[in-house]
Design a protein around this motif. Structure first.
Motif, PDB file in Angstrom:
ATOM      1  N   GLY A 108       2.833  -9.455 -13.680  1.00 51.70           N
ATOM      2  CA  GLY A 108       4.027  -9.836 -12.932  1.00 51.70           C
ATOM      3  C   GLY A 108       5.157 -10.312 -13.819  1.00 51.70           C
ATOM      4  N   ARG A 144       6.448  -2.275 -10.679  1.00 49.10           N
ATOM      5  CA  ARG A 144       5.879  -3.322  -9.833  1.00 49.10           C
ATOM      6  C   ARG A 144       5.359  -2.736  -8.532  1.00 49.10           C
ATOM      7  NH1 ARG A 144      10.504  -6.351 -11.525  1.00 49.10           N
ATOM      8  NH2 ARG A 144      11.511  -5.982  -9.519  1.00 49.10           N
ATOM      9  N   SER A 159      -2.737 -10.810 -12.983  1.00 44.05           N
ATOM     10  CA  SER A 159      -1.557 -10.750 -12.121  1.00 44.05           C
ATOM     11  C   SER A 159      -0.366 -11.462 -12.745  1.00 44.05           C
ATOM     12  CB  SER A 159      -1.880 -11.369 -10.753  1.00 44.05           C
ATOM     13  OG  SER A 159      -2.929 -10.677 -10.119  1.00 44.05           O
ATOM     14  N   LEU A 204      -1.127 -10.761  -7.151  1.00 50.92           N
ATOM     15  CA  LEU A 204      -0.006 -10.046  -7.751  1.00 50.92           C
ATOM     16  C   LEU A 204       1.164  -9.946  -6.783  1.00 50.92           C
ATOM     17  CD1 LEU A 204       1.139  -8.369 -10.100  1.00 50.92           C
ATOM     18  CD2 LEU A 204       0.029  -6.352  -9.095  1.00 50.92           C
ATOM     19  N   ARG A 205       0.878  -9.700  -5.525  1.00 51.99           N
ATOM     20  CA  ARG A 205       1.946  -9.610  -4.530  1.00 51.99           C
ATOM     21  C   ARG A 205       2.730 -10.916  -4.455  1.00 51.99           C
ATOM     22  NH1 ARG A 205       0.088  -9.524   1.551  1.00 51.99           N
ATOM     23  NH2 ARG A 205      -0.364 -11.659   0.878  1.00 51.99           N
ATOM     24  N   ILE A 238      -6.993  -9.049  -7.084  1.00 52.41           N
ATOM     25  CA  ILE A 238      -5.722  -8.876  -7.792  1.00 52.41           C
ATOM     26  C   ILE A 238      -4.549  -8.703  -6.828  1.00 52.41           C
ATOM     27  CG2 ILE A 238      -4.414  -7.276  -9.258  1.00 52.41           C
ATOM     28  CD1 ILE A 238      -6.899  -6.914 -10.948  1.00 52.41           C
ATOM     29  N   TYR A 239      -4.712  -7.879  -5.791  1.00 52.55           N
ATOM     30  CA  TYR A 239      -3.558  -7.555  -4.942  1.00 52.55           C
ATOM     31  C   TYR A 239      -2.900  -8.774  -4.305  1.00 52.55           C
ATOM     32  CZ  TYR A 239      -0.682  -5.863  -1.157  1.00 52.55           C
ATOM     33  OH  TYR A 239       0.364  -5.667  -0.298  1.00 52.55           O
TER      34      TYR A 239
END
Length: 227
Positions: free
Chosen positions: A40, A62, A36, A108-109, A104-105
Motif C-alpha cells: 500500500g 492498486r 499490505s 490492503l483495502r 490480505i484483501y
C-alpha cells in the motif's frame, strides 16, 4: 456426560487448542499486515515507486492488487487448503499460507482507503514544512490512516478466526481438528459436546481479540482523531 462436565475434563486440551488458534490467526494476519502495508505505501508514495511510473499506473496497480486478492477471498477455503496440501504438505505451513492469502484483501483495502482519505491540505502543509515523501508517510499519513487500517485488521482477524477452523482438514493447529473429529463422530458419545466446545472456543478467541483491539485502538490512535 453433560457439556459442563465434558469441558471440565477436557479443559487443558481446550486451552491448548485455544492458544494454537489464537497464534495461528495472529501470525497469519501479522504477515498479511506487513505485506499490505508495504504494498500500500509503495503504491501510494511518489518517491517510493520508480519515477517512470505515472499516477494512473500506480492507481491501476492498486486496483489490480485489490482485484487479485478480492478474487482470492472468494476461493472456497476447503478447496484452497486441498490445493496447497500436495505442495506444502500437512500442518502449520499450508494453514498459515492459506490464511495469509485470505487476510490480505481486507487489510490492503483499508490501507489504500486510509492513505487516500488523508486530506491533501494536510499533506501540502507537511510538504511546506520541508518534509519529504517518506517522512510525510510515516509521520503524517500512516498515523492519520491508522484507525481505518486498524479496522481492516480487525475485520481480517474475525474472518480468519472462522476460516482457521477449516485448517483442521489438513491437520492444522487450533480448534479445527477437534471440530472435524466431533463432526465425524456425530451421534456417538460426547461427539456433540466436542463440536459445541470447539465452536464456543472460537467465540472465546474472538472475544479475546475484541478486547485486544479495544486496548490497541485506545493507546495507538492519536488523541485528536479518536472517536
Amino acid at each position: 456426560m453433560d457439556f459442563f462436565t465434558y469441558v471440565g475434563t477436557q479443559l487443558n486440551q481446550l486451552v491448548f487448542y485455544g492458544q494454537q488458534h489464537f497464534l495461528l490467526v495472529a501470525i497469519s494476519v501479522g504477515i498479511a499486515v506487513v505485506i499490505s502495508l508495504v504494498a500500500g505505501t509503495l503504491l501510494h508514495t511518489n518517491r517510493l515507486t520508480p519515477e517512470s511510473w505515472s499516477r494512473p499506473v500506480r492507481a491501476g496497480s492498486r486496483e489490480a492488487l485489490l482485484i487479485v486478492f478480492s478474487a482470492a477471498l472468494t476461493i472456497p477455503s476447503l478447496a484452497l487448503f486441498g490445493l496447497l496440501q500436495p505442495i506444502l504438505g500437512l500442518g502449520v505451513t499450508p494453514s498459515l499460507t492459506a490464511l495469509t492469502i485470505y487476510a490480505i484483501y481486507p487489510v490492503l483495502r483499508n490501507v489504500v482507503a486510509g492513505l487516500s482519505s488523508v486530506d491533501d491540505a494536510v499533506l501540502e502543509s507537511a510538504r511546506g514544512m520541508g518534509m519529504g515523501s517518506v517522512r510525510r508517510m510515516f509521520t503524517v499519513q500512516l498515523p492519520l490512516a491508522w484507525p481505518v487500517i486498524l479496522s481492516g485488521i480487525r475485520v481480517a482477524v474475525l474472518i480468519i478466526i472462522g476460516i482457521a477452523v477449516v485448517a483442521g482438514a489438513i491437520n492444522g493447529p487450533g480448534f479445527g481438528s477437534s471440530l472435524f473429529l466431533g463432526l465425524q463422530r456425530l451421534g456417538s458419545v460426547n461427539s456433540f459436546n466436542q463440536v459445541l466446545a470447539a465452536t464456543l472456543g472460537c467465540l472465546v478467541v474472538a472475544a479475546v481479540y475484541e478486547l485486544v483491539f479495544w486496548i490497541v485502538q485506545r493507546f495507538t490512535t492519536p488523541r485528536g482523531i479518536r472517536v
